[in-house]
Design an enzyme around this catalytic site. Structure first.
Site, PDB file in Angstrom:
ATOM      1  N   CYS A   9      -1.843   0.593   6.437  1.00  0.00           N
ATOM      2  CA  CYS A   9      -1.840   1.986   5.975  1.00  0.00           C
ATOM      3  C   CYS A   9      -2.844   2.838   6.728  1.00  0.00           C
ATOM      4  O   CYS A   9      -2.471   3.714   7.499  1.00  0.00           O
ATOM      5  CB  CYS A   9      -2.133   2.020   4.482  1.00  0.00           C
TER       6      CYS A   9
HETATM    7  N1  SAJ Z   1     -12.729  -0.040   5.007  1.00  0.00           N
HETATM    8  C1  SAJ Z   1     -13.964   0.272   5.573  1.00  0.00           C
HETATM    9  N2  SAJ Z   1     -14.822   1.062   4.865  1.00  0.00           N
HETATM   10  C2  SAJ Z   1     -14.504   1.557   3.634  1.00  0.00           C
HETATM   11  C3  SAJ Z   1     -13.235   1.222   3.083  1.00  0.00           C
HETATM   12  C4  SAJ Z   1     -12.371   0.429   3.779  1.00  0.00           C
HETATM   13  O1  SAJ Z   1     -14.280  -0.159   6.682  1.00  0.00           O
HETATM   14  O2  SAJ Z   1     -15.329   2.253   3.042  1.00  0.00           O
HETATM   15  C5  SAJ Z   1     -11.775  -0.850   5.764  1.00  0.00           C
HETATM   16  C6  SAJ Z   1     -11.400  -2.140   5.068  1.00  0.00           C
HETATM   17  O3  SAJ Z   1     -12.273  -3.181   5.443  1.00  0.00           O
HETATM   18  C7  SAJ Z   1      -9.985  -2.382   5.593  1.00  0.00           C
HETATM   19  C8  SAJ Z   1      -9.447  -0.984   5.791  1.00  0.00           C
HETATM   20  O4  SAJ Z   1     -10.580  -0.111   5.859  1.00  0.00           O
HETATM   21  O5  SAJ Z   1     -10.011  -3.030   6.842  1.00  0.00           O
HETATM   22  C9  SAJ Z   1      -8.500  -0.545   4.692  1.00  0.00           C
HETATM   23  O6  SAJ Z   1      -9.083  -0.930   3.447  1.00  0.00           O
HETATM   24  P1  SAJ Z   1      -8.591  -0.219   2.078  1.00  0.00           P
HETATM   25  O7  SAJ Z   1      -8.820  -1.138   0.965  1.00  0.00           O
HETATM   26  O8  SAJ Z   1      -9.203   1.114   1.950  1.00  0.00           O
HETATM   27  O9  SAJ Z   1      -7.091   0.052   2.410  1.00  0.00           O
HETATM   28  P2  SAJ Z   1      -5.699  -0.533   1.920  1.00  0.00           P
HETATM   29  O10 SAJ Z   1      -4.806  -0.392   3.089  1.00  0.00           O
HETATM   30  O11 SAJ Z   1      -5.743  -1.854   1.276  1.00  0.00           O
HETATM   31  O12 SAJ Z   1      -5.359   0.524   0.799  1.00  0.00           O
HETATM   32  C10 SAJ Z   1      -5.363   1.870   1.188  1.00  0.00           C
HETATM   33  C11 SAJ Z   1      -5.923   2.629   0.016  1.00  0.00           C
HETATM   34  N3  SAJ Z   1      -5.954   4.043   0.311  1.00  0.00           N
HETATM   35  C12 SAJ Z   1      -7.099   4.665   0.418  1.00  0.00           C
HETATM   36  O13 SAJ Z   1      -8.157   4.088   0.446  1.00  0.00           O
HETATM   37  C13 SAJ Z   1      -7.008   6.140   0.515  1.00  0.00           C
HETATM   38  C14 SAJ Z   1      -5.000   2.456  -1.160  1.00  0.00           C
HETATM   39  O14 SAJ Z   1      -5.479   3.221  -2.241  1.00  0.00           O
HETATM   40  C15 SAJ Z   1      -3.617   2.911  -0.737  1.00  0.00           C
HETATM   41  O15 SAJ Z   1      -2.706   2.787  -1.812  1.00  0.00           O
HETATM   42  C16 SAJ Z   1      -3.139   2.061   0.427  1.00  0.00           C
HETATM   43  O16 SAJ Z   1      -4.058   2.282   1.509  1.00  0.00           O
HETATM   44  C17 SAJ Z   1      -1.760   2.492   0.865  1.00  0.00           C
HETATM   45  O17 SAJ Z   1      -0.823   1.702   0.601  1.00  0.00           O
HETATM   46  O18 SAJ Z   1      -1.637   3.556   1.430  1.00  0.00           O
END
Ligand code: SAJ
Length: 425
Positions: free
Chosen positions: A267
């Site tokens: 995502c």
């Molecule tokens: N990450 C960071 N720093 C942060 C947050 C995340 O480096 O502060 C990294 C994580 O390690 C990971 C990536 O970003 O590699 C994505 O992590 P995530 O948990 O934020 O993302 P997803 O893909 O599991 O879920 C995201 C979420 N969207 C947002 O954070 C805006 C989730 O709420 C969505 O439903 C999902 O994308 C989606 O399906 O779009």
């Protein structure tokens, strides 16, 4: 209750299908992957957010069954002919930097062949504004001979699954709903009201499609800001984690995004580039924040490898030929998904410097890039590696023991107390 067809049984479609069956809908799930269908038919869930027991309960109730949807033959999917609402939850990846909607179009073609007057089709896959009322509408109308908004209902409802999260579930996350007509919105909203606590209607599928892209672009940009700040603080010898913690004491208008080894998943690294693509093709200009965030985040894995080389060099060890242990290769903690994981780029960047890399990740079963060390053997062997790198901080790692036993740790996630032999990225 309705007859619901869910096309695509991944981390979005399966929880949706299970939830719909749990509340009493009759659900047929379709997926191209026969391994998924075989697992479902044997009552085994491959999605962290759905337990085997949940799956077996609704399968035994007769309200859900999975079918191989590779080549839909109406006579082999009688129930599908009768769907009241079909949800499309298939991947929308990038291919050479361009949106790839081939899975959406295949699903639309398949559903169009069995679409009946009065039925509804809802797209949940993340995509650029205009997809639902454009490509998807066209293929449904071509295949069915019906007219969207008049003969059948068409809408968009973005998925907001947070994989691995127990706090934010399908049921308790407000669900944006939209349709091409007010009457259609009433029907689609009524369906989602049976499976989620809160529905949020918007005026058109375009607004709903863009809302989703904005949510993930905002996240990607704020993570990129945290990453850029981490590099700045490192070079200015300021503790970025202390600063971030202090910034959160403001209490309002701040959100906590943390630096790390890069951004993974299907995502956050992908969705903003759908926005950028649309801006470039429709308006002839880039969506600058999407591009800048992507550039900053994609620099992180190489930086991890450079820092690893510096740390080893300070100990008189050449990274070329050095044994390096990477802890966690999934894209985020406590899941087994390695898609777009920055860990892959970290491992490859280390390899380019000549490091002999081994990984340990109790959640990842399909890792072929390097040798894997079983987590059960971690305590026994970690001292054999002059450097360990915490890339994904799964709950299963005992970081206190790692700090005690490892000769040197590069901590990319701020999960360990900095010390002589524990260095923050
Ligand atoms: N990450 C960071 N720093 C942060 C947050 C995340 O480096 O502060 C990294 C994580 O390690 C990971 C990536 O970003 O590699 C994505 O992590 P995530 O948990 O934020 O993302 P997803 O893909 O599991 O879920 C995201 C979420 N969207 C947002 O954070 C805006 C989730 O709420 C969505 O439903 C999902 O994308 C989606 O399906 O779009």
């Amino acid at each position: 209750m309705s007859t619901v067809a869910v096309v695509g049984l991944g981390y979005v479609g399966l929880p949706l299908a299970v939830r719909a069956a749990e509340v009493g809908h009759q659900v047929i799930g379709l997926d191209l992957d026969d391994n998924k269908i075989a697992a479902l038919q044997s009552g085994v869930s491959y999605v962290e957010d759905v337990s085997d027991d949940q799956l077996r309960l609704i399968t035994d109730s007769g309200r859900f069954h999975g079918e191989l949807g590779a080549s839909l033959q109406p006579d082999t999917h009688r129930e599908l002919l009768e769907f009241d609402i079909a949800i499309i939850a298939v991947p929308t990846p990038l291919r050479e930097g361009q949106p790839d909607l081939s899975y959406v179009l295949a699903a639309g073609r398949m559903l169009g062949q069995v679409l009946r007057p009065g039925a509804a089709v809802v797209l949940e896959s993340t995509t650029y504004p205009g997809t639902t009322e454009g490509l998807l509408r066209d293929v449904l109308e071509q295949e069915s001979g019906l007219v969207a908004g008049e003969d059948f209902i068409l809408g968009f409802s973005p998925e907001r699954i947070d994989p691995g999260s127990t706090a934010h579930t399908l049921q308790n996350t407000p669900k944006i709903v939209s349709a091409t007509t007010p009457q259609g919105l009433t029907v689609i909203r009524a369906f989602y009201d049976t499976i989620v606590d809160t529905t949020v209607p918007v005026s058109s599928p375009k607004v709903a499609e863009l809302t989703k892209l904005f949510e993930n672009t905002q996240a990607n940009v704020l993570i990129a800001l945290a990453n850029e700040m981490a590099t700045f603080c490192h070079d200015m010898d300021i503790d970025v984690w202390e600063m971030l913690g202090a910034s959160m004491t403001k209490g309002h208008s701040m959100s906590y995004w943390t630096p790390g080894p890069g951004v993974g998943g299907h995502c956050l690294p992908i969705d903003p580039m759908y926005l950028d693509w649309l801006s470039r093709t429709s308006l002839g200009r880039p969506f600058r924040f999407a591009e800048l965030a992507d550039q900053v985040n994609r620099e992180r894995p190489t930086l991890v490898a450079q820092r690893a080389a510096e740390l080893l060099d300070r100990r008189g060890i050449d990274i070329a030929g050095a044994k390096v242990l990477v802890l966690g290769v999934a894209y985020k903690p406590n899941v087994g998904d390695v898609r777009e994981s920055p860990a892959l780029d970290v491992v490859r960047a280390l390899g380019k410097l000549g490091a002999d890399v081994t990984v340990v990740d109790p959640y990842v079963l399909d890792w072929l890039e390097t040798p894997m060390l079983p987590i059960e053997e971690l305590a026994h062997h970690i001292a054999d590696f002059p450097l360990s790198i915490v890339v994904t901080h799964h709950r299963d790692f005992d970081f206190a023991k790692i700090a005690d036993l490892a000769p040197l740790v590069l901590d990319c996630r701020n999960v360990m107390t900095p010390a002589d032999k524990v260095v923050a990225l």
